[in-house]
Write a protein that holds these residues in place. Structure first.
Motif, PDB file in Angstrom:
ATOM      1  N   UNK A 184       1.615 -15.740   0.712  1.00 34.19           N
ATOM      2  CA  UNK A 184       1.535 -14.327   0.298  1.00 34.19           C
ATOM      3  C   UNK A 184       1.867 -13.939   1.095  1.00 34.19           C
ATOM      4  N   UNK A 185       2.893 -14.025   1.848  1.00 32.64           N
ATOM      5  CA  UNK A 185       3.489 -13.259   2.843  1.00 32.64           C
ATOM      6  C   UNK A 185       4.918 -13.345   2.911  1.00 32.64           C
ATOM      7  N   UNK A 186       5.152 -13.807   1.182  1.00 31.21           N
ATOM      8  CA  UNK A 186       6.827 -13.784   0.688  1.00 31.21           C
ATOM      9  C   UNK A 186       7.460 -11.612   0.844  1.00 31.21           C
ATOM     10  N   UNK A 187       6.551 -11.242   0.524  1.00 29.46           N
ATOM     11  CA  UNK A 187       6.937 -10.044   0.477  1.00 29.46           C
ATOM     12  C   UNK A 187       6.957  -9.464   1.317  1.00 29.46           C
ATOM     13  N   UNK A 188       6.345  -9.063   2.459  1.00 28.46           N
ATOM     14  CA  UNK A 188       6.007  -8.708   4.009  1.00 28.46           C
ATOM     15  C   UNK A 188       7.147  -9.284   4.494  1.00 28.46           C
ATOM     16  N   UNK A 189       6.894 -10.429   4.546  1.00 23.62           N
ATOM     17  CA  UNK A 189       8.777 -10.985   5.372  1.00 23.62           C
ATOM     18  C   UNK A 189       9.410 -10.703   4.808  1.00 23.62           C
ATOM     19  N   UNK A 190       9.677 -10.323   2.875  1.00 21.05           N
ATOM     20  CA  UNK A 190      10.856 -10.793   2.448  1.00 21.05           C
ATOM     21  C   UNK A 190      11.920 -11.744   1.457  1.00 21.05           C
ATOM     22  N   UNK A 191      10.903 -12.757   1.429  1.00 23.63           N
ATOM     23  CA  UNK A 191      11.511 -14.016   1.421  1.00 23.63           C
ATOM     24  C   UNK A 191      11.554 -13.724   0.012  1.00 23.63           C
ATOM     25  N   UNK A 192      12.604 -13.053  -0.901  1.00 21.75           N
ATOM     26  CA  UNK A 192      12.411 -13.424  -2.686  1.00 21.75           C
ATOM     27  C   UNK A 192      12.682 -14.507  -2.882  1.00 21.75           C
ATOM     28  N   UNK A 193      11.792 -15.346  -2.303  1.00 23.21           N
ATOM     29  CA  UNK A 193      12.109 -16.623  -2.920  1.00 23.21           C
ATOM     30  C   UNK A 193      11.121 -17.658  -3.198  1.00 23.21           C
ATOM     31  N   UNK A 194      11.561 -19.369  -4.053  1.00 20.04           N
ATOM     32  CA  UNK A 194      10.419 -19.904  -4.468  1.00 20.04           C
ATOM     33  C   UNK A 194      10.297 -20.582  -3.317  1.00 20.04           C
ATOM     34  N   UNK A 195       8.811 -19.972  -2.416  1.00 18.55           N
ATOM     35  CA  UNK A 195       9.004 -20.690  -1.369  1.00 18.55           C
ATOM     36  C   UNK A 195       8.446 -22.215  -1.642  1.00 18.55           C
ATOM     37  N   UNK A 196       8.364 -23.420  -2.086  1.00 18.99           N
ATOM     38  CA  UNK A 196       7.592 -24.724  -2.094  1.00 18.99           C
ATOM     39  C   UNK A 196       9.389 -25.153  -2.312  1.00 18.99           C
ATOM     40  N   UNK A 197       9.967 -24.396  -3.034  1.00 18.37           N
ATOM     41  CA  UNK A 197      11.552 -24.941  -3.743  1.00 18.37           C
ATOM     42  C   UNK A 197      11.960 -25.051  -2.600  1.00 18.37           C
TER      43      UNK A 197
END
Length: 379
Positions: A240-253
């Motif tokens: 849920x924090x991907x966009x806020x933290x600028x992590x445009x990646x597949x978190x699980x991978x």
């Protein structure tokens, strides 16, 4: 159960409707019976129906946790402020914080008791978005920097080797393939934009840019987990924090790509990520007051139906003892309940950058008694 208006109990019949909501793979009645140190089943004195409530031991621990969370209010303020500093836009949605309320050790009414109370630190925008009042505030370094400084002082490592390195704890039996050591060495030296530094943008089109971008995401997740009470969070909530933290990646991978830093435990459909370096033999290396009381709760769950003798009224215990004594005299044998203590061993002997952590240790810590056996997908 605790929020029931008629009292802190509920009928077993009504509880049977909660099965799908809670996500149980067995009946509610059978589930409650598995944990007599947590749930107490009794006959209602008026309605004469079976009801269930929390045992006094568990209720006392829940109350103790609530009191500790109130006492650690300033620590909660610091955690939220650090998350806001990591955010690229400097804002976070209250809904996202609510999803990780337990992980951050926040009170249930944190929107009013923390965000609303500390108006010199937080500003609520449109009621559901929070931002820092002072965006330029310096709250210190990331948690990994403490380890780097220690390594630099104690092991006399060069700044080139340690400035961007991470502590790697490979799981037991992890096979290091040919060439992997050299790749890891180069990755450890690779510079990246640290979580609290100016939010510059890498040119991700180049190979080096992609690797730096991914390492930046690793650093953000590492710091995120360091800010949680038990150094773990569900992967879905982290996403849920991907966009806020600028992590445009597949978190699980990304997590699976770094089994020496993160460990993923699978329970049914839930995936939980742990920070490996924070655990030894399934226990937190540096437990805090909130994690300690939660461990006590977990101990009650892990007891299952063992040591239930102490839950009986004293008269019943005396009658049972008399019965056992008479049986022993008649047959020459004795019976009784076995008491199995739960020992929390803690080994602080971490002398190397690369150490082994058992997969089973994490699963033993995370075992909650009502799920299927865990499957390691972390390495």
């Amino acid at each position: 159960m605790s929020s029931r208006k008629r009292g802190p109990y509920v009928s077993v019949q009504l509880m049977s409707r909660w099965k799908n909501i809670i996500g149980l793979n067995l009946s509610v009645g059978a589930f409650v019976q598995k944990y007599p140190h947590v749930f107490e089943v009794f006959m209602h004195h008026v309605r004469r129906n079976l009801c269930c409530r929390i045992t006094k031991k568990m209720s006392d621990l829940i109350g103790e946790e609530e009191n500790i969370i109130k006492e650690c209010e300033l620590e909660s303020v610091r955690r939220i402020k650090k998350l806001l500093l990591i955010s690229r836009s400097g804002i976070l949605h209250v809904h996202a914080l609510r999803l990780i309320r337990r992980e951050l050790g926040l009170p249930e009414d944190f929107r009013d008791s923390i965000l609303g109370k500390y108006k010199d630190h937080f500003r609520l925008v449109d009621l559901e978005v929070v931002e820092l009042v002072d965006q330029a505030e310096d709250l210190g370094l990331a948690e990994i920097e403490k380890w780097r400084e220690k390594e630099y002082r104690e092991k006399w490592l060069s700044e080139f080797e340690i400035k961007f390195a991470f502590l790697i704890n490979y799981p037991t039996g992890f096979k290091i393939e040919g060439g992997m050591k050299e790749k890891m060495k180069n990755w450890q030296r690779l510079p990246y934009l640290k979580p609290y530094e100016t939010k510059d943008v890498f040119k991700v089109r180049t190979r080096g840019g992609v690797e730096r971008y991914e390492k930046q995401a690793v650093a953000i997740i590492h710091e995120f987990l360091s800010l949680t009470v038990e150094k773990m969070v569900e992967v879905e909530r982290l996403a849920h924090f991907r966009k806020d933290f600028g992590m445009e990646v597949n978190v699980r991978e990304l997590l699976l790509k770094h089994p020496g830093i993160f460990y993923i435990s699978t329970k049914g459909s839930a995936h939980t990520v742990f920070l490996r370096e924070a655990y030894v033999k399934g226990c937190l290396i540096s437990p805090n007051s909130i994690s300690i009381v939660r461990r006590k709760m977990l101990d009650l769950v892990l007891l299952g139906s063992r040591n239930t003798r102490e839950l009986q009224p004293q008269e019943e215990v005396k009658k049972e003892s008399d019965s056992l004594v008479s049986t022993a005299h008649a047959r020459g044998t004795t019976g009784g309940n076995w008491i199995i203590p739960i020992l929390n061993s803690l080994d602080n002997g971490l002398d190397h950058d690369i150490v082994a952590s058992s997969e089973e240790d994490f699963d033993e810590y995370y075992e909650n008694g009502n799920s299927e056996s865990s499957t390691s997908v972390g390495g």
